[in-house]
Design an enzyme around this catalytic site. Structure first.
Site, short mmCIF file in Angstrom:
data_model
loop_
_atom_site.label_atom_id
_atom_site.label_comp_id
_atom_site.label_asym_id
_atom_site.label_seq_id
_atom_site.Cartn_x
_atom_site.Cartn_y
_atom_site.Cartn_z
CB SER A 88 -14.79 -1.26 5.03
OG SER A 88 -13.46 -1.36 4.57
N GLY A 89 -14.36 -4.36 3.85
CA GLY A 89 -14.19 -5.22 2.69
C GLY A 89 -13.71 -4.50 1.44
N GLY A 90 -13.17 -3.30 1.59
CA GLY A 90 -12.68 -2.56 0.43
C GLY A 90 -13.77 -1.81 -0.30
NE ARG A 130 -9.42 -3.10 2.26
CZ ARG A 130 -9.82 -4.21 1.66
NH1 ARG A 130 -9.48 -4.41 0.41
NH2 ARG A 130 -10.53 -5.11 2.31
CD GLU A 165 -11.84 -9.62 10.10
OE1 GLU A 165 -10.85 -9.47 10.82
OE2 GLU A 165 -12.02 -8.98 9.05
NE ARG A 213 -4.09 -2.16 1.41
CZ ARG A 213 -4.87 -2.81 2.25
NH1 ARG A 213 -4.98 -2.39 3.50
NH2 ARG A 213 -5.58 -3.86 1.86
CE LYS A 248 -12.64 -6.10 11.11
NZ LYS A 248 -11.48 -5.27 11.41
P1 13P Z 1 -11.22 -3.56 5.65
O1 13P Z 1 -12.24 -2.69 6.36
O2 13P Z 1 -10.25 -2.80 4.81
O3 13P Z 1 -11.84 -4.73 4.98
O4 13P Z 1 -10.30 -4.15 6.80
C1 13P Z 1 -10.88 -4.57 7.96
C2 13P Z 1 -10.08 -5.68 8.49
O5 13P Z 1 -9.55 -5.59 9.56
C3 13P Z 1 -9.96 -6.90 7.69
O6 13P Z 1 -9.40 -7.91 8.45
#
Ligand code: 13P
Length: 331
Positions: free
Chosen positions: A264-266, A295, A181, A39, A223
């Protein structure tokens, strides 16, 4: 000799409550060295321990962050680093009113016999690592199981659920709240129904295993992903995403779980904030909902910074603005 039980320490349930109640969320800044390096390089910044430290320092020292954020997750590298003023990151976070968290899984590998599905690694030696993190002030930990809609099977859900449960039970033995998660990726062109089905399978397996492992659900934070069509499919409205997500969660997440903090999953910041707002509005829920975005909170700030110290204040403003947007969705 008599040992005195310490009664001044918060319980797991109290920590989990602090992470998810009162309209604040959790900042996920726990990218592995490899992911963080890529990144940084995408922004034209050479990756080094110092560059990664400077970036994480920018995030945690942003003025006003603790108004919107209750906790921050780091990887092992950051957790062991010092800010430029010499304070260790976990200590600085606590002094700023933010709980320090640590990602403890070590990434994924192909699950043997899993037909392309992944298994999350990191259980070997985890007890010793948790003891060390607890001693250095970790309030909570994170372990991410990752599923693809195209490859998830009952076996891969069970195997990852089992690892999540062993991790969570170990965390609780060390006085650390586990973030559990089970992420179903939103990459692909699947529809909402496929996401709901995969998310249900992942959650059902995780909770079966957590209960069997005797994990105290009042001392965990879940999560999950939002239930959405794939990023390459026609998008759904925030209201549809919220209703589908709520449908899956209310079927499968026991009422005693302390709280739910979404990844957020991108997906774009505005989209995930809107889905969160719609979900929060749905009314009676047994558990509080909040965010644990990565992200969606940091990408713009990283771009604004670009590795130049003169841009630190504006990058911090962008970060705090995004955290405020997410927190206001649940207030
Ligand atoms: P994102 O919100 O970018 O998906 O990252 C959250 C996260 O911690 C993924 O493991």
């Amino acid at each position: 000799m008599t040992t005195t039980l310490r009664t001044d320490l918060p319980t797991l349930a109290e920590i989990a409550r602090r992470m998810t109640h009162a309209g604040r969320g959790i900042l996920a800044a726990d990218e592995s060295i490899k992911t963080m390096s890529s990144r940084l390089e995408q922004e034209g910044i050479a990756s080094s321990p110092t560059a990664r430290r400077d970036y994480r320092e920018l995030l945690i020292t942003a003025e006003g962050l603790s108004d919107w954020v209750s906790g921050v997750i780091w990887s092992d590298e950051t957790f062991g680093q010092d800010l430029s003023d010499g304070r260790p990151f976990p200590q600085a976070a606590r002094e700023l009113g933010i709980l320090p968290g640590i990602k403890v899984d070590t990434g994924t590998s192909k699950l043997p016999g899993g037909g392309g599905a992944l298994i999350t690694e990191g259980l070997d030696g985890l007890g010793d690592r948790l003891a060390s993190y607890a001693e250095r002030g970790a309030a909570f930990a994170k372990w991410r199981a990752v599923f693809d809609v195209a490859t998830i099977t009952p076996y891969s859900a069970r195997a990852n659920g089992h690892a999540l449960a062993r991790y969570a039970a170990l965390c609780q033995q060390h006085g650390i709240v586990p973030i559990v998660e089970p992420e179903v990726l939103c990459t692909g062109d699947h529809d909402l129904g496929a996401s709901a089905q995969a998310s249900s399978l992942a959650l059902r397996s995780a909770f079966d295993e957590l209960v069997q492992a005797g994990v105290d659900l009042a001392g965990i934070v879940l999560k999950p992903n939002f239930v959405t069509p794939g990023l390459d499919a026609a998008p759904a409205t925030a209201g549809t995403v919220a209703a589908a997500t709520f449908g899956v969660l209310s079927d499968l997440v026991p009422a005693d779980v302390a709280g739910i903090a979404f990844l957020s999953g991108g997906q774009p910041t505005a989209d995930v904030c809107e889905s969160l707002r719609e979900l929060h509005r749905l009314g009676e829920r047994p558990w509080p909902v909040t965010f644990s975005f990565g992200r969606a909170l940091v990408s713009e700030a990283l771009h604004t910074w670009g590795g130049d110290v003169r841009n630190v204040p504006s990058a911090q403003q962008v970060l705090v603005h995004n955290c405020r947007q997410a927190a206001q969705a649940i207030r």
